[in-house]
Scaffold this active site. Structure first.
Site, PDB file in Angstrom:
ATOM      1  N   CYS A 122      11.382  -1.427 -40.516  1.00 44.14           N
ATOM      2  CA  CYS A 122      11.715  -1.317 -39.055  1.00 44.14           C
ATOM      3  C   CYS A 122      12.099   0.177 -38.961  1.00 44.14           C
ATOM      4  O   CYS A 122      11.836   0.904 -38.123  1.00 44.14           O
ATOM      5  CB  CYS A 122      12.482  -2.310 -38.532  1.00 44.14           C
ATOM      6  SG  CYS A 122      13.287  -2.029 -36.853  1.00 44.14           S
ATOM      7  N   TYR A 165      -1.692  -4.140 -33.886  1.00 46.38           N
ATOM      8  CA  TYR A 165      -0.588  -3.344 -33.184  1.00 46.38           C
ATOM      9  C   TYR A 165      -0.590  -1.860 -34.094  1.00 46.38           C
ATOM     10  O   TYR A 165      -0.578  -0.888 -33.107  1.00 46.38           O
ATOM     11  CB  TYR A 165       0.751  -3.827 -33.717  1.00 46.38           C
ATOM     12  CG  TYR A 165       1.219  -5.333 -33.165  1.00 46.38           C
ATOM     13  CD1 TYR A 165       2.128  -5.037 -32.061  1.00 46.38           C
ATOM     14  CD2 TYR A 165       0.800  -6.541 -33.452  1.00 46.38           C
ATOM     15  CE1 TYR A 165       2.889  -6.212 -31.499  1.00 46.38           C
ATOM     16  CE2 TYR A 165       1.438  -7.524 -32.849  1.00 46.38           C
ATOM     17  CZ  TYR A 165       2.601  -7.499 -31.669  1.00 46.38           C
ATOM     18  OH  TYR A 165       2.754  -8.589 -31.445  1.00 46.38           O
ATOM     19  N   GLU A 178       7.652  -5.254  -8.949  1.00 42.76           N
ATOM     20  CA  GLU A 178       7.604  -6.338  -7.978  1.00 42.76           C
ATOM     21  C   GLU A 178       6.380  -7.100  -8.018  1.00 42.76           C
ATOM     22  O   GLU A 178       6.377  -8.008  -7.094  1.00 42.76           O
ATOM     23  CB  GLU A 178       8.184  -5.307  -6.641  1.00 42.76           C
ATOM     24  CG  GLU A 178       7.014  -4.514  -5.989  1.00 42.76           C
ATOM     25  CD  GLU A 178       7.609  -3.790  -4.902  1.00 42.76           C
ATOM     26  OE1 GLU A 178       7.901  -4.254  -4.106  1.00 42.76           O
ATOM     27  OE2 GLU A 178       7.491  -2.458  -5.023  1.00 42.76           O
ATOM     28  N   GLU A 222      -1.241   1.487 -31.676  1.00 40.54           N
ATOM     29  CA  GLU A 222      -0.290   2.289 -31.478  1.00 40.54           C
ATOM     30  C   GLU A 222      -0.425   3.751 -31.832  1.00 40.54           C
ATOM     31  O   GLU A 222      -0.238   4.875 -31.475  1.00 40.54           O
ATOM     32  CB  GLU A 222       1.115   1.763 -31.971  1.00 40.54           C
ATOM     33  CG  GLU A 222       1.537   0.492 -31.364  1.00 40.54           C
ATOM     34  CD  GLU A 222       2.450  -0.110 -31.684  1.00 40.54           C
ATOM     35  OE1 GLU A 222       3.399  -1.163 -31.051  1.00 40.54           O
ATOM     36  OE2 GLU A 222       3.264   0.162 -32.853  1.00 40.54           O
ATOM     37  N   LYS A 271       8.170   4.909 -35.280  1.00 41.75           N
ATOM     38  CA  LYS A 271       6.837   4.680 -34.377  1.00 41.75           C
ATOM     39  C   LYS A 271       7.147   4.941 -32.808  1.00 41.75           C
ATOM     40  O   LYS A 271       6.636   5.860 -32.281  1.00 41.75           O
ATOM     41  CB  LYS A 271       6.346   3.329 -34.643  1.00 41.75           C
ATOM     42  CG  LYS A 271       5.300   3.042 -33.783  1.00 41.75           C
ATOM     43  CD  LYS A 271       5.430   2.389 -32.383  1.00 41.75           C
ATOM     44  CE  LYS A 271       6.352   1.386 -32.309  1.00 41.75           C
ATOM     45  NZ  LYS A 271       5.865   0.096 -32.866  1.00 41.75           N
ATOM     46  N   CYS A 302       9.091   0.447 -36.686  1.00 39.75           N
ATOM     47  CA  CYS A 302       9.417   0.413 -35.205  1.00 39.75           C
ATOM     48  C   CYS A 302      10.129   1.519 -34.798  1.00 39.75           C
ATOM     49  O   CYS A 302       9.839   2.116 -33.853  1.00 39.75           O
ATOM     50  CB  CYS A 302      10.291  -0.741 -34.890  1.00 39.75           C
ATOM     51  SG  CYS A 302       9.994  -2.223 -35.779  1.00 39.75           S
ATOM     52  N   HIS A 319      12.171  -2.923  -4.629  1.00 41.12           N
ATOM     53  CA  HIS A 319      11.483  -1.928  -4.165  1.00 41.12           C
ATOM     54  C   HIS A 319      11.798  -0.575  -4.188  1.00 41.12           C
ATOM     55  O   HIS A 319      13.029  -0.383  -3.992  1.00 41.12           O
ATOM     56  CB  HIS A 319      11.024  -2.540  -2.825  1.00 41.12           C
ATOM     57  CG  HIS A 319       9.889  -1.795  -2.118  1.00 41.12           C
ATOM     58  ND1 HIS A 319       8.659  -1.881  -2.388  1.00 41.12           N
ATOM     59  CD2 HIS A 319      10.052  -0.884  -1.058  1.00 41.12           C
ATOM     60  CE1 HIS A 319       7.928  -1.292  -1.800  1.00 41.12           C
ATOM     61  NE2 HIS A 319       8.554  -0.488  -0.914  1.00 41.12           N
TER      62      HIS A 319
HETATM   63  P1  NDP Z   1      -2.387  -6.749 -37.260  1.00 45.38           P
HETATM   64  O1  NDP Z   1      -2.339  -8.254 -37.889  1.00 45.38           O
HETATM   65  O2  NDP Z   1      -1.799  -6.681 -35.794  1.00 45.38           O
HETATM   66  O3  NDP Z   1      -3.909  -6.202 -37.158  1.00 45.38           O
HETATM   67  C1  NDP Z   1      -4.691  -6.176 -38.358  1.00 45.38           C
HETATM   68  C2  NDP Z   1      -5.897  -5.656 -38.050  1.00 45.38           C
HETATM   69  O4  NDP Z   1      -6.733  -5.400 -39.254  1.00 45.38           O
HETATM   70  C3  NDP Z   1      -6.675  -6.601 -37.049  1.00 45.38           C
HETATM   71  O5  NDP Z   1      -7.171  -5.982 -36.126  1.00 45.38           O
HETATM   72  C4  NDP Z   1      -7.642  -7.496 -37.942  1.00 45.38           C
HETATM   73  O6  NDP Z   1      -8.742  -7.630 -37.590  1.00 45.38           O
HETATM   74  C5  NDP Z   1      -7.739  -6.150 -38.975  1.00 45.38           C
HETATM   75  N1  NDP Z   1      -8.336  -6.398 -40.268  1.00 45.38           N
HETATM   76  C6  NDP Z   1      -7.800  -7.333 -40.945  1.00 45.38           C
HETATM   77  N2  NDP Z   1      -8.383  -7.448 -42.309  1.00 45.38           N
HETATM   78  C7  NDP Z   1      -9.498  -6.502 -42.264  1.00 45.38           C
HETATM   79  C8  NDP Z   1     -10.542  -6.315 -43.052  1.00 45.38           C
HETATM   80  N3  NDP Z   1     -10.803  -6.855 -44.249  1.00 45.38           N
HETATM   81  N4  NDP Z   1     -11.561  -5.366 -42.409  1.00 45.38           N
HETATM   82  C9  NDP Z   1     -11.408  -4.985 -41.481  1.00 45.38           C
HETATM   83  N5  NDP Z   1     -10.646  -5.220 -40.412  1.00 45.38           N
HETATM   84  C10 NDP Z   1      -9.486  -6.101 -41.008  1.00 45.38           C
HETATM   85  O7  NDP Z   1      -1.734  -5.974 -38.566  1.00 45.38           O
HETATM   86  P2  NDP Z   1      -0.851  -4.337 -38.296  1.00 45.38           P
HETATM   87  O8  NDP Z   1      -1.282  -3.828 -39.691  1.00 45.38           O
HETATM   88  O9  NDP Z   1      -1.457  -3.778 -37.144  1.00 45.38           O
HETATM   89  O10 NDP Z   1       0.424  -4.682 -38.244  1.00 45.38           O
HETATM   90  C11 NDP Z   1       1.287  -5.711 -39.000  1.00 45.38           C
HETATM   91  C12 NDP Z   1       2.140  -6.651 -38.373  1.00 45.38           C
HETATM   92  O11 NDP Z   1       3.310  -5.735 -37.963  1.00 45.38           O
HETATM   93  C13 NDP Z   1       1.903  -6.933 -36.977  1.00 45.38           C
HETATM   94  O12 NDP Z   1       1.219  -8.362 -37.044  1.00 45.38           O
HETATM   95  C14 NDP Z   1       2.977  -7.026 -36.015  1.00 45.38           C
HETATM   96  O13 NDP Z   1       3.727  -8.503 -36.623  1.00 45.38           O
HETATM   97  C15 NDP Z   1       3.815  -6.262 -36.709  1.00 45.38           C
HETATM   98  N6  NDP Z   1       4.114  -4.907 -35.853  1.00 45.38           N
HETATM   99  C16 NDP Z   1       4.559  -4.971 -34.650  1.00 45.38           C
HETATM  100  C17 NDP Z   1       4.788  -4.023 -33.813  1.00 45.38           C
HETATM  101  C18 NDP Z   1       5.271  -4.039 -32.423  1.00 45.38           C
HETATM  102  O14 NDP Z   1       6.000  -5.261 -32.108  1.00 45.38           O
HETATM  103  N7  NDP Z   1       5.075  -3.454 -31.642  1.00 45.38           N
HETATM  104  C19 NDP Z   1       4.271  -2.708 -34.138  1.00 45.38           C
HETATM  105  C20 NDP Z   1       3.592  -2.536 -35.516  1.00 45.38           C
HETATM  106  C21 NDP Z   1       3.494  -3.879 -36.194  1.00 45.38           C
HETATM  107  P3  NDP Z   1      -8.671  -9.133 -36.683  1.00 45.38           P
HETATM  108  O15 NDP Z   1      -8.093  -9.057 -35.441  1.00 45.38           O
HETATM  109  O16 NDP Z   1     -10.135  -9.441 -36.415  1.00 45.38           O
HETATM  110  O17 NDP Z   1      -8.204 -10.132 -37.514  1.00 45.38           O
END
Ligand code: NDP
Length: 462
Positions: A43, A180, A444, A184, A51, A48, A439
């Site tokens: 984080c 995510y 709102e 982002e 980022k 976080c 407002h």
């Molecule tokens: P996510 O789980 O959000 O997204 C992973 C992405 O990769 C999905 O779109 C998934 O597709 C895709 N994917 C997974 N495996 C494959 C594959 N073999 N081939 C192609 N595509 C694939 O993970 P992130 O890495 O973005 O982030 C990890 C975690 O970190 C998040 O789940 C979140 O909890 C946390 N995080 C939170 C943030 C916040 O609060 N703002 C910011 C950044 C991270 P599909 O959807 O189809 O499964």
């Protein structure tokens, strides 16, 4: 009674581990904590916090453009990547210091080393090559970006870990994933002037979010100039004579870019941790299996945060740590509550959300009222920006309870935090209706949507 070197030994100095160690030490427990990289964990060091700083940096390009509509003449602007990286580094070093100071002030012993389990109550500190014992052990070692080993040439790709500290800002980047991190970073790089393409395997980005927000964000990102290739995957990555990455995709041919970033989920850091020696069970994803009180299969060993793969979010890890403290040291058994977690995606525009999506609610409830507003935020009138905001409430028609609240637009994350309080308190739509508007704000709209936009009965939109 057996005697141990420590009452509690924590492996991992991220959000969850530091919270557990610091609070236990402040309660008078003898605590040791080991971290192999930098205190603060994902984080603070490469997640976080940096980022969000980079999101702010990336928003200035639009701010300069928008300023004109408000009478400002902004001269030529230039972005200096190295200056941003250095400023970020200074800030996370400051935060890292605060994490250490908090532990130190509470009386915890801080170790800068990798630590591995060697038995039920024993931890080896690798740098010092010695074993310490503890009555309780907390594993809070987090996770790392999936390297996608099945992708030929994955070694030529970066992950979010490297993205923060690239020696040069790339001119072009291809980001794989639709979650995510992919979304982002696509907005961050685009805002900093990088030609950005996103490639995602599914029909629409952000698979676990409400469909309106997913479509809405997709549209806005494309309108800004981010290319989004859905229903496609990378097949191989090679490097050409100029050091550029050549990405072969399944459906969109070959793309040549400066960097390819993989954001395909994160995997728990459970390799070579000695879990089997201590009798700690992991699941098929490598995540440590825990019960409702974060207890692993080995007595006296607990796990919390991303390494357990429950919900990979910083506040969740901290909450799990506090529940561990309540249960083990305050004689108040408390299991983490993972229901109704508000969350934000720091895309541009932002997403803020809490509760059920329309799709999930339609599967679970027979009669729903959907309140939906789509409008141009006030700032966009003079700036001339075409960006739209979306606000949506999912209401159970039977008892008027608000089941989900979803926002796309500026400050959506800030609004989600407060909506999270209301939904956690079981708020009904009638309370929204009785609430006076602030407002003029965008928020709102949330309290002025008096009639349902449509209903969903038995899964069918009316
Ligand atoms: P996510 O789980 O959000 O997204 C992973 C992405 O990769 C999905 O779109 C998934 O597709 C895709 N994917 C997974 N495996 C494959 C594959 N073999 N081939 C192609 N595509 C694939 O993970 P992130 O890495 O973005 O982030 C990890 C975690 O970190 C998040 O789940 C979140 O909890 C946390 N995080 C939170 C943030 C916040 O609060 N703002 C910011 C950044 C991270 P599909 O959807 O189809 O499964």
């Amino acid at each position: 009674m057996a005697s141990y070197d420590y009452d509690l030994f924590v492996i991992g100095g991220g959000s969850g581990g530091v919270r557990a160690g610091r609070v236990a030490a402040s309660l008078g427990k003898k605590v040791g904590i080991a971290e192999e990289y930098r205190y603060g964990g994902t984080c603070v060091i490469r997640g976080c916090v940096p980022k969000k700083l980079y999101v702010y940096a990336s928003q200035f390009s639009e701010t300069f453009e928008d300023a004109k509509g408000f009478g400002w003449e902004v001269g030529e602007s230039r972005f200096n990547w190295k200056a941003l990286v250095a400023a970020k580094e200074k800030e996370i070093t400051r935060l890292e210091g605060l994490y250490r100071k908090g532990l130190d002030n509470a009386g915890a012993a801080i170790f800068n080393t990798r630590a591995e389990l060697v038995g039920p109550n024993s931890v080896r500190l690798l740098n010092e090559d010695r074993v310490v014992t503890a009555e309780r052990i907390v594993i809070a070692v987090g996770g790392h970006p999936s390297p996608h080993p099945a992708l030929p040439g994955n070694e030529f790709c970066i992950s979010s870990n490297e993205a923060f500290d690239l020696a040069e800002l790339p001119k072009s980047i291809l980001i794989a994933g639709g979650g995510y991190i992919a979304v982002e970073f696509a907005n961050i790089f685009h805002g900093l002037g990088v030609e950005t393409t996103l490639i995602y395997r599914g029909k629409e980005i952000l698979s676990r979010f409400d469909h309106d927000l997913r479509h809405g964000l997709h549209k806005e990102m494309e309108a800004k100039g981010i290319k989004i290739l859905c229903e496609d995957v990378l097949q191989s990555i090679t490097v050409d004579g100029e050091g550029r990455r050549v990405a072969e995709t399944k459906n969109h041919g070959v793309l040549t870019v400066d960097q390819v970033m993989l954001a395909l989920g994160r995997v728990p850091n459970t390799g070579a941790l000695g879990l089997e020696k201590a009798g700690v069970t992991v699941d098929e994803q490598g995540a440590i299996v825990v019960d409702a009180f974060s207890r692993t299969s080995a007595p006296g060993i607990y796990a919390l945060g991303d390494v357990t793969n429950r919900v990979q979010l910083t506040p969740v890890a901290i909450h799990e740590a506090m529940c561990f403290i309540e249960t083990e040291y305050r004689n108040n058994p408390t299991s983490p509550d993972h229901d109704l977690i508000a969350t934000a995606v720091f895309s541009q525009p932002e997403i803020g959300t809490v509760g059920l999506t329309e799709e999930d609610a339609a599967r679970k409830f027979e009669d729903l009222e959907i309140y939906r507003a789509e409008f141009r935020p006030m700032k966009a009138t003079l700036s001339g920006r075409s960006e739209k905001m979306i606000m949506k409430l999912i209401v159970n028609a039977v008892d008027r309870k608000v089941l989900g609240a979803h926002i796309l637009g500026h400050d959506a994350g800030e609004m989600a935090q407060l909506l999270g309080v209301s939904l956690k308190g079981g708020v009904t739509k009638d309370v929204f209706d009785r609430t006076m508007a602030v407002h003029p704000t965008a928020a709102e709209e949330l309290v002025t949507m008096y009639s349902p936009t449509y209903r969903i009965k038995n899964g069918e939109r009316q």
